[in-house]
Design a protein around this motif. Structure first.
Motif, PDB file in Angstrom:
ATOM      1  N   ARG A  34       1.383  23.861  68.005  1.00  0.00           N
ATOM      2  CA  ARG A  34       0.333  24.690  67.458  1.00  0.00           C
ATOM      3  C   ARG A  34      -0.856  25.061  68.474  1.00  0.00           C
ATOM      4  O   ARG A  34      -1.283  26.172  68.251  1.00  0.00           O
ATOM      5  CB  ARG A  34      -0.304  23.921  66.330  1.00  0.00           C
ATOM      6  CG  ARG A  34      -1.367  24.633  65.460  1.00  0.00           C
ATOM      7  CD  ARG A  34      -1.668  23.691  64.493  1.00  0.00           C
ATOM      8  NE  ARG A  34      -2.694  22.722  64.677  1.00  0.00           N
ATOM      9  CZ  ARG A  34      -2.191  21.352  64.500  1.00  0.00           C
ATOM     10  NH1 ARG A  34      -1.195  21.002  64.275  1.00  0.00           N
ATOM     11  NH2 ARG A  34      -3.081  20.583  65.171  1.00  0.00           N
TER      12      ARG A  34
ATOM     13  N   THR B  47      -4.535  34.006  70.187  1.00  0.00           N
ATOM     14  CA  THR B  47      -6.150  34.089  70.323  1.00  0.00           C
ATOM     15  C   THR B  47      -6.534  34.928  71.574  1.00  0.00           C
ATOM     16  O   THR B  47      -7.247  35.760  71.309  1.00  0.00           O
ATOM     17  CB  THR B  47      -6.690  32.937  70.136  1.00  0.00           C
ATOM     18  OG1 THR B  47      -6.468  32.212  69.203  1.00  0.00           O
ATOM     19  CG2 THR B  47      -8.236  33.041  70.442  1.00  0.00           C
TER      20      THR B  47
ATOM     21  N   VAL C 203      -1.210  29.116  68.865  1.00  0.00           N
ATOM     22  CA  VAL C 203      -2.518  29.520  68.574  1.00  0.00           C
ATOM     23  C   VAL C 203      -3.290  30.264  69.526  1.00  0.00           C
ATOM     24  O   VAL C 203      -4.101  31.115  69.709  1.00  0.00           O
ATOM     25  CB  VAL C 203      -3.486  28.395  67.755  1.00  0.00           C
ATOM     26  CG1 VAL C 203      -4.793  28.968  67.606  1.00  0.00           C
ATOM     27  CG2 VAL C 203      -2.595  28.070  66.499  1.00  0.00           C
TER      28      VAL C 203
ATOM     29  N   ARG D 268      -0.649  29.481  63.526  1.00  0.00           N
ATOM     30  CA  ARG D 268      -0.929  28.224  62.903  1.00  0.00           C
ATOM     31  C   ARG D 268       0.503  27.711  61.994  1.00  0.00           C
ATOM     32  O   ARG D 268       0.944  26.692  62.322  1.00  0.00           O
ATOM     33  CB  ARG D 268      -2.345  27.894  62.231  1.00  0.00           C
ATOM     34  CG  ARG D 268      -2.510  26.668  62.113  1.00  0.00           C
ATOM     35  CD  ARG D 268      -3.676  26.377  61.067  1.00  0.00           C
ATOM     36  NE  ARG D 268      -4.018  24.831  61.143  1.00  0.00           N
ATOM     37  CZ  ARG D 268      -4.823  24.257  61.770  1.00  0.00           C
ATOM     38  NH1 ARG D 268      -5.186  24.720  62.836  1.00  0.00           N
ATOM     39  NH2 ARG D 268      -4.894  22.961  61.416  1.00  0.00           N
ATOM     40  N   ASN D 269       0.527  28.779  61.035  1.00  0.00           N
ATOM     41  CA  ASN D 269       1.689  28.156  60.178  1.00  0.00           C
ATOM     42  C   ASN D 269       3.301  28.460  60.710  1.00  0.00           C
ATOM     43  O   ASN D 269       3.824  27.598  60.285  1.00  0.00           O
ATOM     44  CB  ASN D 269       1.804  29.348  59.069  1.00  0.00           C
ATOM     45  CG  ASN D 269       0.450  29.010  58.048  1.00  0.00           C
ATOM     46  OD1 ASN D 269      -0.017  27.856  57.918  1.00  0.00           O
ATOM     47  ND2 ASN D 269       0.012  29.941  57.194  1.00  0.00           N
TER      48      ASN D 269
ATOM     49  N   SER E  17       0.446  34.129  54.081  1.00  0.00           N
ATOM     50  CA  SER E  17      -0.720  34.430  55.251  1.00  0.00           C
ATOM     51  C   SER E  17      -0.335  36.044  55.851  1.00  0.00           C
ATOM     52  O   SER E  17      -1.164  36.487  56.418  1.00  0.00           O
ATOM     53  CB  SER E  17      -0.947  33.408  56.128  1.00  0.00           C
ATOM     54  OG  SER E  17       0.488  33.420  57.058  1.00  0.00           O
TER      55      SER E  17
ATOM     56  N   ASN F 228      -6.949  35.028  62.095  1.00  0.00           N
ATOM     57  CA  ASN F 228      -7.948  34.614  61.104  1.00  0.00           C
ATOM     58  C   ASN F 228      -7.234  34.165  59.763  1.00  0.00           C
ATOM     59  O   ASN F 228      -7.497  33.326  58.911  1.00  0.00           O
ATOM     60  CB  ASN F 228      -8.920  35.787  60.573  1.00  0.00           C
ATOM     61  CG  ASN F 228      -9.650  36.281  61.774  1.00  0.00           C
ATOM     62  OD1 ASN F 228     -10.192  35.372  62.641  1.00  0.00           O
ATOM     63  ND2 ASN F 228     -10.312  37.535  61.776  1.00  0.00           N
ATOM     64  N   ASN F 229      -5.953  34.746  59.518  1.00  0.00           N
ATOM     65  CA  ASN F 229      -5.482  34.129  58.316  1.00  0.00           C
ATOM     66  C   ASN F 229      -4.402  33.225  58.489  1.00  0.00           C
ATOM     67  O   ASN F 229      -3.520  32.708  57.773  1.00  0.00           O
ATOM     68  CB  ASN F 229      -4.429  35.607  57.824  1.00  0.00           C
ATOM     69  CG  ASN F 229      -5.299  36.240  57.035  1.00  0.00           C
ATOM     70  OD1 ASN F 229      -5.711  36.086  55.846  1.00  0.00           O
ATOM     71  ND2 ASN F 229      -5.742  37.631  57.327  1.00  0.00           N
ATOM     72  N   LYS F 230      -4.322  32.460  59.747  1.00  0.00           N
ATOM     73  CA  LYS F 230      -3.772  31.647  60.355  1.00  0.00           C
ATOM     74  C   LYS F 230      -2.121  31.509  60.267  1.00  0.00           C
ATOM     75  O   LYS F 230      -1.413  30.935  60.142  1.00  0.00           O
ATOM     76  CB  LYS F 230      -3.929  30.271  59.281  1.00  0.00           C
ATOM     77  CG  LYS F 230      -5.331  29.666  59.279  1.00  0.00           C
ATOM     78  CD  LYS F 230      -5.744  28.674  58.483  1.00  0.00           C
ATOM     79  CE  LYS F 230      -7.180  28.309  58.278  1.00  0.00           C
ATOM     80  NZ  LYS F 230      -7.245  26.797  57.802  1.00  0.00           N
TER      81      LYS F 230
END
Length: 416
Positions: free
Chosen positions: A45, A53, A49, A74-75, A121, A69-71
């Motif tokens: 992660r 970014t 991420v 991450r998901n 997302s 921003n909507n992850k």
């Protein structure tokens, strides 16, 4: 097999019963796999991420920023540790087939949920991105996203049930088909909203930002959101009214977009003139009215035409009723029209009309029909008030009276 029984063999050799050794071995492997899974999840992660970014900061488009921003990254990062956990289940629960079956199905169900999270997302990212595009920001994107997610969740729930029950997915869907009537009944509002949102979009009936008036629901303000099932309107008193989406095609409402896109905002208001104050103008009155600069030329021309007609037809002007004559209300209408045509706040390219409405019990209405050049509410009200301030104050100069219902003071004055 040796790895899965490494601790088990050691415990048995130390004299611990086989049953206890098997449970201790399972919990030890479970703890080890859990720690490794969460460690892999944390590391993956952080890497994904951080990469997204940094990439978003360097790229020119804002779509990757919206993904972060909507992850979405991450998901997505959860996929690797989940695969690792699925692969380790047979080793951890090698001696406990029943528990292995439960954990396996649980992780498969969680896989479906994770896929739905990723899809949601990503769709939310698309929605936010489309709203930044000028051609799409006023379209009901939320409705389409919600429809897709409803189908995705239905598909996911059915898949989860198929996994839990052990029934093949095709057979499970066939069984569910028999209950389709119940499903349609449950999702009736959703289906109606979906159909309505398509018609609203295709026919361009409502856009986000439009000012609409929907008297049935008490809505009078700007549309701030169009969803699958509801439309949110922020009224001018800052309250929020929620309207069913299908009401936009089943009921009547007013959309003020035409006014907003036009060159002006309509002024349509009248004042009532007392019928008893209306009369023909005498020669002296006409001469007095010529002192009003805005209509002096009109009176000169008009009076000359009337005099020529009366003289040509030998009209006896000892009685004003004979022949053609000017009236104080007619001159007053012309004065108002000239005043509005010269007013700085009116749009001269749109209709300007001062008309006489049918008389009623409250006198004869003189209606002003024009368009303000400024469509902003506050400025529009100022322009309209400025016009009527002047017009009302001008009424006595034409020997007219504004009709007004008598008040208690009116009767007190009569007693005196």
């Amino acid at each position: 097999m040796k790895i899965t029984h490494l601790l088990y063999d050691y415990l048995v050799n130390t004299g611990i019963p086989q049953t206890y050794a098997a449970y201790i071995n399972m919990f030890a492997l479970l703890l080890t796999v859990s720690v490794l899974t969460f460690s892999i999840d944390y590391i993956i992660r952080k890497i994904i991420v951080q990469f997204f970014t940094q990439f978003a900061l360097r790229s020119k488009t804002n779509f990757d920023d919206i993904l972060v921003n909507n992850k979405v990254p991450r998901n997505i990062a959860h996929i690797v540790p989940l695969i690792f956990a699925l692969e380790c289940v047979p080793f951890v629960f090698f001696d406990f087939q029943y528990i292995e079956n439960i954990i396996q199905k649980s992780l498969e169900v969680f896989t479906i949920v994770l896929v739905l999270w990723i899809v949601r997302s990503f769709l939310n990212s698309l929605k936010d991105y489309f709203k930044t595009l000028p051609n799409l920001k006023d379209k009901p994107i939320d409705s389409y996203i919600q429809v897709f997610m409803i189908f995705a969740w239905v598909f996911g729930v059915l898949s989860a049930f198929a996994i839990i029950t052990g029934i093949e997915f095709i057979k499970f869907i066939t069984t569910i088909g028999a209950a389709s009537a119940v499903i349609i009944l449950i999702f009736k509002d959703t289906i109606l909203g979906f159909v309505a949102s398509i018609q609203v979009s295709i026919n361009d009936m409502v856009r986000i930002g439009d000012w609409i008036t929907f008297e049935k629901y008490g809505a009078d303000g700007d549309v701030i959101e169009i969803n699958l099932s509801t439309v949110k309107v922020q009224n001018f008193d800052k309250t929020i009214t929620t309207i069913p989406t299908y009401a936009l095609i089943s009921d009547s409402f007013k959309n003020w977009r035409g006014m907003t896109n036009s060159g002006g905002r309509r002024i349509k208001r009248s004042l009532n003139i007392n019928l008893e104050s209306i009369h023909y103008l005498s020669t002296q009155e006409v001469e007095d009215f010529k002192k009003i600069q805005s209509i002096s030329v009109y009176l000169e021309t008009r009076q000359a035409d009337i005099d020529a007609y009366n003289e040509k037809n030998n009209i006896n002007k000892e009685l004003l009723l004979n022949g053609r004559n000017l009236t104080n209300i007619g001159v007053f209408r012309k004065y108002i029209e000239t005043y509005i045509e010269n007013h700085s706040g009116t749009n001269k390219d749109m209709m300007i009309m001062v008309r006489q409405m049918p008389p009623d019990t409250q006198g004869i209405p003189i209606e002003i029909y024009a368009f303000s050049s400024d469509k902003r509410w506050k400025n529009y009200e100022y322009i309209m008030s400025d016009i009527f301030d002047h017009v009302i104050a001008a009424v006595p100069y034409f020997n007219l009276e504004i009709f007004e219902l008598p008040s208690s003071s009116s009767f007190n004055n009569k007693r005196k």
